[in-house]
Design a protein around this motif. Structure first.
Motif, PDB file in Angstrom:
ATOM      1  N   TYR A 187       0.805  -1.212   0.000  1.00 36.31           N
ATOM      2  CA  TYR A 187       0.000   0.000   0.000  1.00 36.31           C
ATOM      3  C   TYR A 187       0.842   1.268   0.000  1.00 36.31           C
ATOM      4  O   TYR A 187       0.316   2.353  -0.182  1.00 36.31           O
ATOM      5  N   ASP A 188       2.134   1.124   0.227  1.00 32.77           N
ATOM      6  CA  ASP A 188       2.998   2.286   0.184  1.00 32.77           C
ATOM      7  C   ASP A 188       3.676   2.446  -1.170  1.00 32.77           C
ATOM      8  O   ASP A 188       4.544   3.295  -1.349  1.00 32.77           O
ATOM      9  N   LYS A 189       3.290   1.619  -2.155  1.00 34.74           N
ATOM     10  CA  LYS A 189       3.863   1.671  -3.493  1.00 34.74           C
ATOM     11  C   LYS A 189       2.795   2.143  -4.473  1.00 34.74           C
ATOM     12  O   LYS A 189       1.603   2.029  -4.210  1.00 34.74           O
ATOM     13  N   PRO A 190       3.215   2.677  -5.625  1.00 34.41           N
ATOM     14  CA  PRO A 190       2.226   3.100  -6.631  1.00 34.41           C
ATOM     15  C   PRO A 190       1.349   1.940  -7.076  1.00 34.41           C
ATOM     16  O   PRO A 190       1.840   0.832  -7.314  1.00 34.41           O
ATOM     17  N   PHE A 191       0.065   2.179  -7.140  1.00 34.73           N
ATOM     18  CA  PHE A 191      -0.932   1.190  -7.559  1.00 34.73           C
ATOM     19  C   PHE A 191      -0.853  -0.079  -6.704  1.00 34.73           C
ATOM     20  O   PHE A 191      -1.069  -1.183  -7.195  1.00 34.73           O
ATOM     21  N   GLY A 192      -0.541   0.080  -5.442  1.00 30.90           N
ATOM     22  CA  GLY A 192      -0.509  -1.047  -4.533  1.00 30.90           C
ATOM     23  C   GLY A 192       0.535  -2.082  -4.875  1.00 30.90           C
ATOM     24  O   GLY A 192       0.392  -3.249  -4.506  1.00 30.90           O
ATOM     25  N   GLY A 193       1.594  -1.697  -5.575  1.00 28.74           N
ATOM     26  CA  GLY A 193       2.628  -2.640  -5.964  1.00 28.74           C
ATOM     27  C   GLY A 193       2.336  -3.381  -7.260  1.00 28.74           C
ATOM     28  O   GLY A 193       3.150  -4.206  -7.688  1.00 28.74           O
ATOM     29  N   LYS A 194       1.210  -3.111  -7.881  1.00 20.29           N
ATOM     30  CA  LYS A 194       0.862  -3.759  -9.129  1.00 20.29           C
ATOM     31  C   LYS A 194       1.561  -3.057 -10.298  1.00 20.29           C
ATOM     32  O   LYS A 194       1.797  -1.849 -10.266  1.00 20.29           O
TER      33      LYS A 194
END
Length: 266
Positions: free
Chosen positions: A26-33
């Protein structure tokens, strides 16, 4: 080329989902996707009603906080150069592709006062003549009548025009050059009765008014067709046999109420 708010809303949604279900990413862009965006910034930007040019640019994705997390991938090989076996044609295509890119980047004959004079190669120009449409058709479709039965001849060529009026002029001219009898087909011109609770007055949209409407993506009320004339399919009919949007077709038979027996060519 969509508004950046679409992507930012997707980013927030995916972050919330990953945080709730997996507590990860959740701390990455697009939830890591991993997301792949496809587009070309040389194309026209999206429309933002009643906004200035600066507002339109500000609404694009490269003005979003997500842009710093994006990696731009560029195509490095021109696949069109493999379509022709002629080395001279390949070289001509390569030079044209490089020139188009330079025009898009604004690096062609740049002048300090922000004005640019672009010199177009002579082989791309059509010489001035009294019949400009004839010159255009002869340039794009040389010896058209002799190549009428060659489906690849129409498959590899197309005329582009800035307005629908110009498209209609060119279509009518090319149709007149094709031998054979012409048949006229009309669209169904009965309007549906508007509901009583609707604010729009149904009497305004008369068949006469609707038959005069001409816009992109919708065929004209009146179509004049001949056997052998090339046409384009605007709506999906049967994707399993290749009849999808923008499929190029050749009319091989015309009946009283409809045209049939059409050979498809992508």
């Amino acid at each position: 080329m969509l508004n950046k708010h679409y992507f930012e809303a997707l980013d927030i949604t995916l972050n919330d989902l990953m945080k709730t279900r997996l507590n990860f990413g959740y701390d990455k862009p697009f939830g890591g996707k991993v997301l792949v965006f496809r587009g070309d910034f040389r194309q026209i930007l999206h429309v933002v009603p009643k906004c200035s040019r600066a507002d339109i640019i500000e609404s694009s994705i490269n003005s979003s906080y997500l842009w710093n997390s994006c990696k731009v991938l560029k195509l490095t090989k021109n696949m069109r150069l493999q379509n022709s076996a002629s080395s001279s044609t390949n070289e001509e295509t390569r030079e044209f592709a490089e020139w188009i890119l330079q025009v898009g980047d604004g690096t062609v004959n740049t002048i300090d006062d922000a004005q640019t004079i672009i010199e177009i190669s002579p082989y791309l120009l059509i010489e001035k003549s009294d019949g400009h449409i004839l010159s255009l058709v002869s340039f794009a479709y040389p010896k058209m009548i002799a190549n009428m039965k060659n489906h690849s001849f129409f498959e590899e060529r197309a005329n582009l025009a800035p307005t629908l009026e110009s498209v209609e002029h060119v279509n009518n001219f090319m149709s007149s050059m094709i031998p054979g009898d012409e048949k006229k087909y009309l669209s169904f011109d009965t309007t549906c009765k508007s509901d009583e609770d609707k604010e729009i007055e149904g009497d305004w949209f008369t068949p006469e008014f609707l038959n005069e409407v001409k816009c992109s993506g919708i065929p004209n009320h009146k179509l004049n067709l001949k056997v052998g004339i090339p046409i384009m399919l605007l709506r999906n009919i049967d994707q399993s046999i290749g009849l999808c949007n923008r499929t190029r077709l050749i009319v091989t038979d015309l009946t009283k109420k409809c045209h049939c027996n059409i050979n498809s060519k992508r």
